[in-house]
Design a protein around this motif. Structure first.
Motif, PDB file in Angstrom:
ATOM      1  N   CYS A 219       2.239  13.226  -0.101  1.00 46.67           N
ATOM      2  CA  CYS A 219       1.223  12.270  -0.557  1.00 46.67           C
ATOM      3  C   CYS A 219       1.524  10.882  -0.002  1.00 46.67           C
ATOM      4  O   CYS A 219       0.625  10.179   0.486  1.00 46.67           O
ATOM      5  CB  CYS A 219       1.212  12.224  -2.088  1.00 46.67           C
ATOM      6  N   VAL A 220       2.791  10.489  -0.093  1.00 46.23           N
ATOM      7  CA  VAL A 220       3.184   9.169   0.406  1.00 46.23           C
ATOM      8  C   VAL A 220       2.958   9.097   1.913  1.00 46.23           C
ATOM      9  O   VAL A 220       2.432   8.096   2.431  1.00 46.23           O
ATOM     10  CB  VAL A 220       4.656   8.871   0.065  1.00 46.23           C
ATOM     11  N   ARG A 221       3.339  10.143   2.623  1.00 44.85           N
ATOM     12  CA  ARG A 221       3.162  10.156   4.080  1.00 44.85           C
ATOM     13  C   ARG A 221       1.692  10.053   4.462  1.00 44.85           C
ATOM     14  O   ARG A 221       1.326   9.335   5.404  1.00 44.85           O
ATOM     15  CB  ARG A 221       3.771  11.430   4.670  1.00 44.85           C
ATOM     16  N   ALA A 222       0.821  10.761   3.753  1.00 45.71           N
ATOM     17  CA  ALA A 222      -0.611  10.710   4.065  1.00 45.71           C
ATOM     18  C   ALA A 222      -1.145   9.291   3.896  1.00 45.71           C
ATOM     19  O   ALA A 222      -1.929   8.794   4.723  1.00 45.71           O
ATOM     20  CB  ALA A 222      -1.382  11.675   3.163  1.00 45.71           C
ATOM     21  N   ALA A 223      -0.715   8.626   2.833  1.00 45.68           N
ATOM     22  CA  ALA A 223      -1.177   7.259   2.587  1.00 45.68           C
ATOM     23  C   ALA A 223      -0.646   6.288   3.637  1.00 45.68           C
ATOM     24  O   ALA A 223      -1.391   5.457   4.175  1.00 45.68           O
ATOM     25  CB  ALA A 223      -0.751   6.814   1.192  1.00 45.68           C
ATOM     26  N   LEU A 224       0.646   6.388   3.947  1.00 47.60           N
ATOM     27  CA  LEU A 224       1.233   5.458   4.918  1.00 47.60           C
ATOM     28  C   LEU A 224       0.667   5.685   6.318  1.00 47.60           C
ATOM     29  O   LEU A 224       0.523   4.741   7.098  1.00 47.60           O
ATOM     30  CB  LEU A 224       2.754   5.594   4.922  1.00 47.60           C
ATOM     31  N   ALA A 225       0.346   6.940   6.628  1.00 48.13           N
ATOM     32  CA  ALA A 225      -0.235   7.235   7.944  1.00 48.13           C
ATOM     33  C   ALA A 225      -1.632   6.641   8.087  1.00 48.13           C
ATOM     34  O   ALA A 225      -2.117   6.467   9.216  1.00 48.13           O
ATOM     35  CB  ALA A 225      -0.281   8.744   8.161  1.00 48.13           C
ATOM     36  N   SER A 226      -2.283   6.331   6.952  1.00 46.61           N
ATOM     37  CA  SER A 226      -3.638   5.767   7.015  1.00 46.61           C
ATOM     38  C   SER A 226      -3.642   4.270   7.315  1.00 46.61           C
ATOM     39  O   SER A 226      -4.698   3.700   7.614  1.00 46.61           O
ATOM     40  CB  SER A 226      -4.349   5.984   5.665  1.00 46.61           C
ATOM     41  N   LEU A 227      -2.475   3.628   7.249  1.00 50.02           N
ATOM     42  CA  LEU A 227      -2.398   2.172   7.374  1.00 50.02           C
ATOM     43  C   LEU A 227      -2.358   1.729   8.833  1.00 50.02           C
ATOM     44  O   LEU A 227      -1.991   2.504   9.715  1.00 50.02           O
ATOM     45  CB  LEU A 227      -1.141   1.669   6.655  1.00 50.02           C
ATOM     46  N   PRO A 228      -2.694   0.480   9.088  1.00 52.25           N
ATOM     47  CA  PRO A 228      -2.519  -0.069  10.436  1.00 52.25           C
ATOM     48  C   PRO A 228      -1.028  -0.264  10.719  1.00 52.25           C
ATOM     49  O   PRO A 228      -0.176   0.079   9.898  1.00 52.25           O
ATOM     50  CB  PRO A 228      -3.264  -1.402  10.366  1.00 52.25           C
ATOM     51  N   ASP A 229      -0.704  -0.815  11.847  1.00 52.90           N
ATOM     52  CA  ASP A 229       0.687  -1.077  12.231  1.00 52.90           C
ATOM     53  C   ASP A 229       1.378  -1.897  11.129  1.00 52.90           C
ATOM     54  O   ASP A 229       0.953  -2.993  10.797  1.00 52.90           O
ATOM     55  CB  ASP A 229       0.696  -1.843  13.548  1.00 52.90           C
TER      56      ASP A 229
ATOM     57  N   ASN B 209       5.258  -5.547  10.493  1.00 52.62           N
ATOM     58  CA  ASN B 209       5.456  -6.865   9.885  1.00 52.62           C
ATOM     59  C   ASN B 209       5.245  -6.852   8.375  1.00 52.62           C
ATOM     60  O   ASN B 209       5.288  -7.902   7.725  1.00 52.62           O
ATOM     61  CB  ASN B 209       4.511  -7.888  10.518  1.00 52.62           C
ATOM     62  N   TYR B 210       5.040  -5.677   7.807  1.00 47.41           N
ATOM     63  CA  TYR B 210       4.755  -5.547   6.385  1.00 47.41           C
ATOM     64  C   TYR B 210       6.033  -5.225   5.601  1.00 47.41           C
ATOM     65  O   TYR B 210       6.911  -4.513   6.095  1.00 47.41           O
ATOM     66  CB  TYR B 210       3.743  -4.433   6.114  1.00 47.41           C
ATOM     67  N   SER B 211       6.104  -5.714   4.371  1.00 48.98           N
ATOM     68  CA  SER B 211       7.171  -5.320   3.453  1.00 48.98           C
ATOM     69  C   SER B 211       6.625  -4.257   2.508  1.00 48.98           C
ATOM     70  O   SER B 211       5.529  -4.401   1.960  1.00 48.98           O
ATOM     71  CB  SER B 211       7.665  -6.516   2.636  1.00 48.98           C
ATOM     72  N   PHE B 212       7.391  -3.200   2.314  1.00 48.21           N
ATOM     73  CA  PHE B 212       7.034  -2.108   1.412  1.00 48.21           C
ATOM     74  C   PHE B 212       7.761  -2.332   0.096  1.00 48.21           C
ATOM     75  O   PHE B 212       8.985  -2.549   0.075  1.00 48.21           O
ATOM     76  CB  PHE B 212       7.445  -0.769   2.029  1.00 48.21           C
ATOM     77  N   ILE B 213       7.029  -2.299  -1.012  1.00 50.15           N
ATOM     78  CA  ILE B 213       7.638  -2.476  -2.331  1.00 50.15           C
ATOM     79  C   ILE B 213       7.200  -1.337  -3.237  1.00 50.15           C
ATOM     80  O   ILE B 213       6.003  -1.156  -3.490  1.00 50.15           O
ATOM     81  CB  ILE B 213       7.235  -3.815  -2.982  1.00 50.15           C
ATOM     82  N   ASP B 214       8.163  -0.574  -3.736  1.00 50.89           N
ATOM     83  CA  ASP B 214       7.886   0.494  -4.699  1.00 50.89           C
ATOM     84  C   ASP B 214       8.117  -0.078  -6.095  1.00 50.89           C
ATOM     85  O   ASP B 214       9.248  -0.402  -6.471  1.00 50.89           O
ATOM     86  CB  ASP B 214       8.814   1.686  -4.438  1.00 50.89           C
TER      87      ASP B 214
ATOM     88  N   VAL C 257      10.920   7.876   1.967  1.00 51.56           N
ATOM     89  CA  VAL C 257       9.786   8.274   2.808  1.00 51.56           C
ATOM     90  C   VAL C 257       9.317   7.075   3.641  1.00 51.56           C
ATOM     91  O   VAL C 257       9.058   7.207   4.845  1.00 51.56           O
ATOM     92  CB  VAL C 257       8.624   8.811   1.951  1.00 51.56           C
ATOM     93  N   ALA C 258       9.244   5.898   3.019  1.00 53.57           N
ATOM     94  CA  ALA C 258       8.807   4.705   3.749  1.00 53.57           C
ATOM     95  C   ALA C 258       9.733   4.382   4.915  1.00 53.57           C
ATOM     96  O   ALA C 258       9.289   3.843   5.942  1.00 53.57           O
ATOM     97  CB  ALA C 258       8.729   3.510   2.792  1.00 53.57           C
ATOM     98  N   SER C 259      11.007   4.739   4.791  1.00 54.94           N
ATOM     99  CA  SER C 259      11.954   4.456   5.875  1.00 54.94           C
ATOM    100  C   SER C 259      11.682   5.297   7.116  1.00 54.94           C
ATOM    101  O   SER C 259      12.222   5.009   8.187  1.00 54.94           O
ATOM    102  CB  SER C 259      13.398   4.679   5.390  1.00 54.94           C
ATOM    103  N   GLU C 260      10.844   6.313   6.990  1.00 54.99           N
ATOM    104  CA  GLU C 260      10.437   7.102   8.156  1.00 54.99           C
ATOM    105  C   GLU C 260       9.442   6.318   9.018  1.00 54.99           C
ATOM    106  O   GLU C 260       9.156   6.719  10.150  1.00 54.99           O
ATOM    107  CB  GLU C 260       9.792   8.414   7.698  1.00 54.99           C
ATOM    108  N   TYR C 261       8.925   5.218   8.476  1.00 55.19           N
ATOM    109  CA  TYR C 261       7.936   4.390   9.159  1.00 55.19           C
ATOM    110  C   TYR C 261       8.540   3.017   9.455  1.00 55.19           C
ATOM    111  O   TYR C 261       9.602   2.675   8.954  1.00 55.19           O
ATOM    112  CB  TYR C 261       6.682   4.248   8.289  1.00 55.19           C
TER     113      TYR C 261
END
Length: 286
Positions: free
Chosen positions: A81-91, A94-99, A110-114
């Motif tokens: 689910c997380v991968r599907a959502a992150l794959a939908s985003l633009p580059d 330069n973004y910070s990911f916050i869980d 999972v976010a560290s794969e991106y």
């Protein structure tokens, strides 16, 4: 609940209040109460040696709270689910990911794969933060090329937001009022020069973001578990919706405005393309 289970629960909750004993209490609960699908070792953890599985009730995360005051227990998100959502985003370089409500850090891993500028996690339970920190160290050793994971103990509503664009993740962990406070703060922080995405797995309080000026739907999907993941969560699929605020003009993905319907009051929703976005808003969620 039998008298024996009540006694065990009392003993575990008491132990969890003692310094350094929350993690052993989590492990003891998993051995004594193995009836939750989440308790099985998740294939996600096998390769890295991490521990992001298990089910931890709120009374063990925050001993002393009453049943009426309990929030959501800990249970790991569905990686696909997380991968599907992150794959939908633009580059997102330069973004910070916050869980928000990061638990043991599965979504962070999972976010560290991106490619992210920073990967942060905020969690109220000190015991879960300790597990997430150990997991972060294991990921860093196995994958030194990935963005460093930074779990921290704190309040999701008041965490300091990094400068620049953000990707916020939440696997349903908060009641309606808290989701509202978080979303309002994020909407106020967004601007044409600062884009914010809100990734919400099992979006029980979806109507809060749908009704908030500044946020619009970006992506929505019902994501099936992989064959390996089946049996490690309550169902074989889960729903994820992404909202965005601020940033440059963008065209949302097809189907982003699909409706959602409640499957378990206060606990689960699923994507329902036959409903319009915002239809069937539940009143049972506090």
């Amino acid at each position: 609940m039998t008298q024996v289970k009540r006694a065990v629960r009392f003993a575990l909750a008491r132990a969890a209040r003692m310094p350094g004993m929350q993690r052993p209490a989590f492990a003891a609960f998993a051995r004594l109460f193995p009836d939750q699908p989440w308790q099985a070792t998740h294939p996600f953890d096998r390769g890295l040696g991490t521990d992001t599985g298990g089910f931890v009730p709120q009374w063990l995360l925050q001993p002393g709270v009453t049943e009426a005051d309990q929030g959501s227990p800990y249970a790991g998100c569905q990686p696909e689910c997380v991968r599907a959502a992150l794959a939908s985003l633009p580059d997102t370089r330069n973004y910070s990911f916050i869980d928000l409500g990061c638990g043991k850090g599965r979504a962070m891993i999972v976010a560290s794969e991106y490619s992210f500028h920073a990967i942060l996690g905020v969690e109220l339970s000190g015991g879960l933060v300790a597990v997430a920190a150990r997991n972060a160290a294991l990921v860093a050793r196995a994958h030194p090329e990935r963005t460093r994971l930074q779990p921290m103990q704190g309040d999701a509503a008041g965490v300091a937001l990094p400068d620049g664009p953000l990707v916020i993740f939440n696997y349903h962990a908060f009641p309606r009022a808290l989701v509202g406070r978080i979303a309002e703060r994020l909407a106020a922080a967004a601007s044409p020069g600062r884009e914010i995405f809100y990734v919400y797995e099992n979006p029980v309080c979806h109507y809060v973001l749908d009704a908030l000026p500044g946020f619009t739907r970006w992506f929505a999907a019902k994501v099936a578990c992989t064959d390996e993941e089946r049996g490690r969560s309550p169902g074989d699929e889960d729903t994820v919706v992404v909202w965005r605020a601020g940033g440059p003009p963008r065209t949302a993905h097809d189907g982003a405005d699909a409706g959602l319907r409640e499957t378990v009051p206060g606990w689960g929703v699923e994507l329902h393309p036959g409903l319009a976005s915002g239809a069937g808003i539940p009143t049972s969620i506090g």
